[in-house]
Design a protein around this motif. Structure first.
Motif, PDB file in Angstrom:
ATOM      1  N   VAL A 128     -30.593 -13.175  32.162  1.00 44.02           N
ATOM      2  CA  VAL A 128     -30.480 -12.654  33.523  1.00 44.02           C
ATOM      3  C   VAL A 128     -29.018 -12.326  33.798  1.00 44.02           C
ATOM      4  O   VAL A 128     -28.111 -13.000  33.290  1.00 44.02           O
ATOM      5  N   ARG A 129     -28.804 -11.299  34.614  1.00 45.57           N
ATOM      6  CA  ARG A 129     -27.430 -10.833  34.842  1.00 45.57           C
ATOM      7  C   ARG A 129     -27.383 -10.049  36.141  1.00 45.57           C
ATOM      8  O   ARG A 129     -28.329  -9.361  36.513  1.00 45.57           O
ATOM      9  N   TYR A 130     -26.234 -10.163  36.828  1.00 49.67           N
ATOM     10  CA  TYR A 130     -26.001  -9.334  38.003  1.00 49.67           C
ATOM     11  C   TYR A 130     -24.517  -9.036  38.105  1.00 49.67           C
ATOM     12  O   TYR A 130     -23.682  -9.941  38.018  1.00 49.67           O
ATOM     13  N   ASP A 131     -24.193  -7.748  38.279  1.00 53.92           N
ATOM     14  CA  ASP A 131     -22.798  -7.302  38.353  1.00 53.92           C
ATOM     15  C   ASP A 131     -22.378  -7.086  39.803  1.00 53.92           C
ATOM     16  O   ASP A 131     -23.144  -6.571  40.623  1.00 53.92           O
ATOM     17  N   LEU A 132     -21.141  -7.472  40.099  1.00 49.52           N
ATOM     18  CA  LEU A 132     -20.567  -7.305  41.426  1.00 49.52           C
ATOM     19  C   LEU A 132     -19.258  -6.536  41.321  1.00 49.52           C
ATOM     20  O   LEU A 132     -18.570  -6.598  40.297  1.00 49.52           O
ATOM     21  N   PHE A 133     -18.923  -5.803  42.366  1.00 48.44           N
ATOM     22  CA  PHE A 133     -17.644  -5.077  42.441  1.00 48.44           C
ATOM     23  C   PHE A 133     -17.424  -4.203  41.200  1.00 48.44           C
ATOM     24  O   PHE A 133     -16.405  -4.292  40.521  1.00 48.44           O
ATOM     25  N   ASN A 134     -18.420  -3.362  40.912  1.00 42.88           N
ATOM     26  CA  ASN A 134     -18.324  -2.433  39.781  1.00 42.88           C
ATOM     27  C   ASN A 134     -17.995  -3.157  38.476  1.00 42.88           C
ATOM     28  O   ASN A 134     -17.119  -2.746  37.706  1.00 42.88           O
ATOM     29  N   GLU A 135     -18.718  -4.257  38.255  1.00 47.65           N
ATOM     30  CA  GLU A 135     -18.630  -5.049  37.023  1.00 47.65           C
ATOM     31  C   GLU A 135     -17.321  -5.827  36.881  1.00 47.65           C
ATOM     32  O   GLU A 135     -16.998  -6.289  35.793  1.00 47.65           O
TER      33      GLU A 135
END
Length: 344
Positions: free
Chosen positions: A186-193
């Motif tokens: 599972v993964r989630y990116d924030l602030f354009n990775e």
């Protein structure tokens, strides 16, 4: 457990062996994972956006003064370390493949294979098939398997076989109708990775229906309970909620040596608390990597496995003061224990 729904909890027993043929541990698995009527909560469709806003509004000021190309990969291990000893967090791990590290990979692969195995479930056969399949890869683990000594291979077979046998003793056979997924990333990116939240769940079962929760996330453990194990699963639950919008119904650590669950139902309050823990952890990472101050040493039971222990007077003193009269460290039996080998 087609998706462990209220009406399908009876389905769970119909796709496994008859309850009368199950032992007490297997019955407990059915009881813990099958949702009772009314046991599948509904969550607000805006929850995902609310949690994301909490994260971004609090992380934005923390990241604002950093170089635009600065990135942070946040795993459960890094998050736990950031909240622990600063010296340990800043130390450079020298990773090396070993039998204790490899056994979990082999055991997980064997469980995954068993879901679709059409022959009798013989643990050692599944272990050997899994090792052979993993050895065919091109990654570093495959190369370690190809070059390991015969004694290491024998130990790996024995230890993975033990773990798999315990699993089969404690769990009914996993049905494809439960939608089981082993080692789900599972993964989630924030602030354009610039910030990436990532993890790997040992076993996930079920699925949501719209905003109705249905998924269960499970981590397998050998060893003692630690509150950190639930913190790890809450972190996974947060990523899952950000990813698809509907939280898991339940998270649970399963202790194979004891044949028992430590479950927890997922709530909005729990997810919001986890957001604050993630923010505090990332802020700590930024402070530790962006300043030159001397890192603080925080002692505790985890000092026993710290690679810095030989040169750490604080850690040695902490362990010495917690020794029992018989020489066994009492702190290692406390709830806060963190053994790096307690995972599969």
């Amino acid at each position: 457990m087609a998706d462990v729904s209220d009406t399908e909890s009876s389905d769970l027993t119909s796709v496994t062996a008859d309850l009368a043929s199950m032992n007490a541990a297997q019955r407990d698995v059915v009881d813990q994972l099958g949702a009772r009527r009314g046991g599948r909560p509904q969550f607000d469709a805006e929850l995902r956006h609310d949690l994301l806003h909490m994260l971004e509004s609090r992380l934005g000021p923390i990241l604002s003064d950093l170089e635009p190309d600065t990135t942070y990969f946040v795993s459960k291990r890094k998050l736990s370390m950031a909240h622990g000893c600063e010296a340990r967090y800043l130390s450079k791990d020298e990773f090396a493949w070993s039998v204790p590290v490899a056994r979990g990979i082999v055991a997980h692969k064997a469980i995954e294979t068993s879901i679709h195995w059409r022959r009798e479930l013989t643990p050692l056969v599944l272990v050997d098939e899994s090792i052979a399949r993993l050895e065919e890869g091109t990654d570093e683990f495959a190369r370690w398997l190809q070059g390991c000594r015969e004694i290491e291979r024998a130990e790996l077979r024995a230890e993975a076989n033990e773990q798999l046998t315990k699993f089969f003793e404690c769990w009914p056979r996993l049905s494809p109708r439960w939608r089981p997924v082993m080692e789900s990333r599972v993964r989630y990116d924030l602030f354009n990775e610039r910030v990436t939240l990532q993890g790997k769940v040992d076993l996930q079962l079920g699925q949501p229906e719209g905003t109705m929760a249905g998924k269960v996330l499970i981590d397998f453990k050998t060893g003692r309970f630690s509150p950190m194990h639930l913190e790890d699963l809450r972190f996974y639950a947060l990523i899952e909620t950000l990813r698809i919008g509907t939280p898991p119904r339940r998270v649970a650590s399963y202790y194979l040596d004891q044949g028992r669950f430590v479950p927890e139902d997922v709530t909005v309050a729990q997810l919001e608390t986890t957001v604050m823990r993630v923010v505090a952890g990332i802020e700590k990472m930024v402070i530790l990597t962006d300043t030159e101050r001397v890192p603080r040493k925080i002692t505790g039971p985890a000092c026993r496995w710290c690679p810095l222990l030989d040169d750490c007077n604080e850690g040695k003193s902490s362990l010495a003061t917690t020794d029992d009269d018989d020489g066994s460290p009492s702190a290692l039996r406390q709830v806060g224990e963190l053994d790096p080998l307690d995972d599969w």
